[in-house]
Scaffold this active site. Structure first.
Site, PDB file in Angstrom:
ATOM      1  N   ARG A 158       0.007   5.163  -7.508  1.00  0.00           N
ATOM      2  CA  ARG A 158       0.448   4.387  -6.331  1.00  0.00           C
ATOM      3  C   ARG A 158       0.806   5.405  -5.151  1.00  0.00           C
ATOM      4  O   ARG A 158       0.968   6.510  -5.386  1.00  0.00           O
ATOM      5  CB  ARG A 158       1.635   3.333  -6.691  1.00  0.00           C
ATOM      6  CG  ARG A 158       2.446   3.535  -7.803  1.00  0.00           C
ATOM      7  CD  ARG A 158       3.487   4.758  -7.467  1.00  0.00           C
ATOM      8  NE  ARG A 158       4.005   4.556  -6.055  1.00  0.00           N
ATOM      9  CZ  ARG A 158       4.671   5.418  -5.418  1.00  0.00           C
ATOM     10  NH1 ARG A 158       4.415   6.751  -5.894  1.00  0.00           N
ATOM     11  NH2 ARG A 158       5.080   5.307  -4.223  1.00  0.00           N
ATOM     12  N   GLY A 159       0.955   4.811  -4.046  1.00  0.00           N
ATOM     13  CA  GLY A 159       1.298   5.587  -3.008  1.00  0.00           C
ATOM     14  C   GLY A 159      -0.237   5.503  -2.163  1.00  0.00           C
ATOM     15  O   GLY A 159      -1.171   6.404  -2.999  1.00  0.00           O
ATOM     16  N   ALA A 160      -0.164   5.429  -0.891  1.00  0.00           N
ATOM     17  CA  ALA A 160      -1.586   5.419  -0.101  1.00  0.00           C
ATOM     18  C   ALA A 160      -2.160   6.470  -0.390  1.00  0.00           C
ATOM     19  O   ALA A 160      -3.494   6.553  -0.830  1.00  0.00           O
ATOM     20  CB  ALA A 160      -1.122   4.911   1.118  1.00  0.00           C
ATOM     21  N   ASP A 195       1.518   2.219   4.458  1.00  0.00           N
ATOM     22  CA  ASP A 195       0.324   1.736   3.877  1.00  0.00           C
ATOM     23  C   ASP A 195      -0.819   1.428   4.684  1.00  0.00           C
ATOM     24  O   ASP A 195      -2.206   1.820   4.405  1.00  0.00           O
ATOM     25  CB  ASP A 195       0.503   0.592   2.918  1.00  0.00           C
ATOM     26  CG  ASP A 195       1.289   1.043   1.695  1.00  0.00           C
ATOM     27  OD1 ASP A 195       2.476   1.305   1.663  1.00  0.00           O
ATOM     28  OD2 ASP A 195       0.601   1.173   0.585  1.00  0.00           O
ATOM     29  N   GLN A 206      10.339   1.657  -7.140  1.00  0.00           N
ATOM     30  CA  GLN A 206       9.871   3.099  -6.663  1.00  0.00           C
ATOM     31  C   GLN A 206      10.930   3.995  -6.288  1.00  0.00           C
ATOM     32  O   GLN A 206      10.601   5.345  -6.614  1.00  0.00           O
ATOM     33  CB  GLN A 206       8.467   2.901  -5.733  1.00  0.00           C
ATOM     34  CG  GLN A 206       7.327   2.166  -6.448  1.00  0.00           C
ATOM     35  CD  GLN A 206       7.438   0.664  -5.796  1.00  0.00           C
ATOM     36  OE1 GLN A 206       8.619   0.148  -5.685  1.00  0.00           O
ATOM     37  NE2 GLN A 206       6.292  -0.035  -5.841  1.00  0.00           N
ATOM     38  N   LYS A 261       5.790  -0.891   1.997  1.00  0.00           N
ATOM     39  CA  LYS A 261       6.642  -1.571   1.141  1.00  0.00           C
ATOM     40  C   LYS A 261       7.713  -2.701   1.530  1.00  0.00           C
ATOM     41  O   LYS A 261       8.285  -2.314   2.701  1.00  0.00           O
ATOM     42  CB  LYS A 261       7.456  -0.363   0.105  1.00  0.00           C
ATOM     43  CG  LYS A 261       8.162  -0.949  -0.872  1.00  0.00           C
ATOM     44  CD  LYS A 261       7.067  -1.740  -1.919  1.00  0.00           C
ATOM     45  CE  LYS A 261       5.963  -1.013  -2.397  1.00  0.00           C
ATOM     46  NZ  LYS A 261       4.922  -1.937  -2.784  1.00  0.00           N
ATOM     47  N   ARG A 275      -6.811  -3.082  -4.837  1.00  0.00           N
ATOM     48  CA  ARG A 275      -5.479  -2.901  -3.864  1.00  0.00           C
ATOM     49  C   ARG A 275      -5.941  -3.298  -2.674  1.00  0.00           C
ATOM     50  O   ARG A 275      -6.176  -2.296  -1.860  1.00  0.00           O
ATOM     51  CB  ARG A 275      -5.032  -1.505  -4.138  1.00  0.00           C
ATOM     52  CG  ARG A 275      -3.527  -1.290  -4.213  1.00  0.00           C
ATOM     53  CD  ARG A 275      -2.432  -1.942  -5.105  1.00  0.00           C
ATOM     54  NE  ARG A 275      -1.240  -2.231  -4.629  1.00  0.00           N
ATOM     55  CZ  ARG A 275      -0.454  -1.209  -4.398  1.00  0.00           C
ATOM     56  NH1 ARG A 275      -0.589   0.106  -4.814  1.00  0.00           N
ATOM     57  NH2 ARG A 275       0.840  -1.562  -3.883  1.00  0.00           N
TER      58      ARG A 275
END
Lengths: 345, 345
Positions: free
Chosen positions: B46-48, B237, B196, B248, B89
């Site tokens: 995860r994480g752009a 994002d 997170q 987020k 996603r």
């Protein structure tokens, strides 16, 4: 009545162990002050009014164990019981109120023999419980006037039946509105770290067939932005004479969000929650709790064990962010010192 | 380097399964597009930016499995791979950016035989990874200029090393400031529902010996009120051409709190996060996730199973609440359409 959160039964105090909800509805029995202290300290019982009623019966339970015929010694021992019980939850105004009321009751009756005073104290504790029930209903009736057809409310933590001996405070207007047949719905903040919203309020509202939707605390802002929240109602743990209000951590966050999005923000609390000796929120001591609540859940570690944690149990909402305080006597709109002193008389 | 979040190793994509942190540091290997799709979909990665790099290698992994000598058929199949990976996603701008870059690379080289195009695509994916590393360092350098001695920062979610192939975005300025010997500390929002912040950011910062304190999301407001936060830095994002930023859930909440408390609010993100085709935040599709994330934790049910849940993964912070956007090219202060178009050129 949704549930009997605090009850006097078989010469003991019967409480719901709220830490086990929503999975399990289990009652615990307190027969000595140690058990009462633990119940408050470990959040088996929580919610300011329920803690108050618990404290009152705790005082009686402490009183009946004092073995002396000297009224003077009895009263001194009872003061020690009060000091001990009061240290279980230093931010809970209602706890101190109940302890003080019970002590006053003892002192008002010092012309009687000790055993008689004990009987009077039990009657007084029962009276505090009955008063709490009555107060919940009145708060409910006063607050229900704010709930209109189609409204979407938001609440934080649990100021419901599980926080009192009856309909609750913040949830009481919802129970009354539901009884009246008003069609409305409620968003429930899960309320980290102890999740009273997810575990208790969600459970109560689902049981009462009130339309409820659970969210994480950080989601309220975007709901407000999209126009989905009409008003916010929360409870209170302690209110200063100027209207500054201590309540579960996250309440101040909601109040700021309401201000920014022009949404009315209400507090619902009995008059016993006011501490007129406190000039403002600055005088309210904020309890800090252990790091375990934040770094683990359900026995599973959710953060590095060696991380530092800040875990204040409450925050203070300044009076200028509060649209109104709903009490058993009515609604104090835009609360300030003069209005509050007049209202509490 | 704190950790190797995304790596190309032994002709496979090696990722950290971030769902297992902080308890366990486990690597997973993706050899086909199904595994890449699952890794993104199920938040193993995860994480752009990390998703972007993963998507690029996912495109190569998809490309090498296409069994044809026809360049035309190859490109058509590759587009299908892109459509498939993109659906894992839908809010992740970097994922689409990486997929598009890889497709463009293929089309730019259609004069070559299929096998040669595949080799070029692997080189391109590796190039995207190296670029990401370089970008992180530059964001770090640009953002570090904002961190002064004695500052207390606040960050949300994880936009750190675990979100990229290097120092991260929001955390990169902190890593660079730490390297430079600046004395500062950081509050970390735990970031419900997937935690997170607690699981990843806290873990990263503790590992890097940066002074960090974990809080629940609803505690930031009271910290700000007591003057304990000097600035907030989060990741992004997706950013629209006017500066409206999707990040987020909970980011918008922080931005409103910063506005109210007059605290600077920064976004740190690579230029690939901008989607200049989006006029404003209104055009950003917000992904909603399942209710399980909100009603249970660590296998334990924390709310009544039949409660309705609202679980948006992101919120949108309007540009007027953003003090600056830190990119690899500098800082866009008080972002707006003209400044952003100029900056992204």
């Amino acid at each position: 009545m949704p549930v009997n959160t605090v009850e006097w039964k078989n010469n003991s105090l019967r409480l719901i162990d709220q830490r086990l909800l929503p999975g399990q509805l289990k009652y615990i029995t307190c027969k000595n002050t140690k058990q009462v202290f633990e119940a408050i300290k470990k959040l088996k019982v929580r919610g300011a009014p329920a803690i108050g009623v618990t404290g009152a019966f705790g005082m009686y339970i402490g009183a009946r164990a004092i073995n002396t015929k000297s009224v003077e010694l009895f009263c001194k021992s009872l003061e020690k019981v009060g000091d001990h019980l009061g240290s279980s939850r230093p931010t809970a105004r209602n706890l101190f109120w109940a302890i003080e009321t019970m002590l006053e009751c003892a002192y008002d009756n010092i012309d009687n023999p000790v055993e008689k005073i004990k009987t009077i104290l039990l009657k007084e504790a029962k009276n505090i419980l009955e008063q709490d029930k009555l107060i919940c209903r009145k708060i409910g009736q006063n607050g229900a006037s704010l709930i209109k057809k189609g409204d979407t409310l938001l609440t934080h933590c649990n100021a419901g039946a599980l926080a009192t001996a009856d309909f609750g405070t913040a949830l009481a207007p919802m129970y009354i509105a539901k009884k009246k047949g008003v069609d409305f719905s409620v968003f429930v903040d899960e309320t980290r770290p102890v999740l009273q919203g997810a575990r208790l309020t969600a459970w109560e509202l689902v049981n009462a067939k009130i339309k409820a939707t659970l969210i994480c605390d950080n989601m309220a802002a975007s709901l407000m932005k999209s126009g989905k929240i009409d008003k916010v109602i929360t409870g209170a743990d302690r209110i200063a004479v100027n209207g500054d209000t201590a309540n579960k951590i996250g309440t101040y966050n909601l109040a700021v969000l309401c201000k920014y999005h022009k949404i009315p923000f209400y507090i619902a609390a009995p008059i016993s929650t006011f501490d007129l000796s406190l000039k403002s929120g600055k005088d309210i001591v904020i309890e800090e709790r252990g790091k375990e609540e934040v770094i683990s859940f359900g026995g599973r570690i959710t953060a590095p064990k060696n991380i530092k944690v800040y875990n204040p149990s409450f925050d203070v909402t300044p009076h200028e962010l509060i649209t109104g305080i709903i009490t058993e006597k009515g609604i104090i709109t835009y609360p300030c010192k003069n209005k509050i002193i007049k209202h509490c008389k």
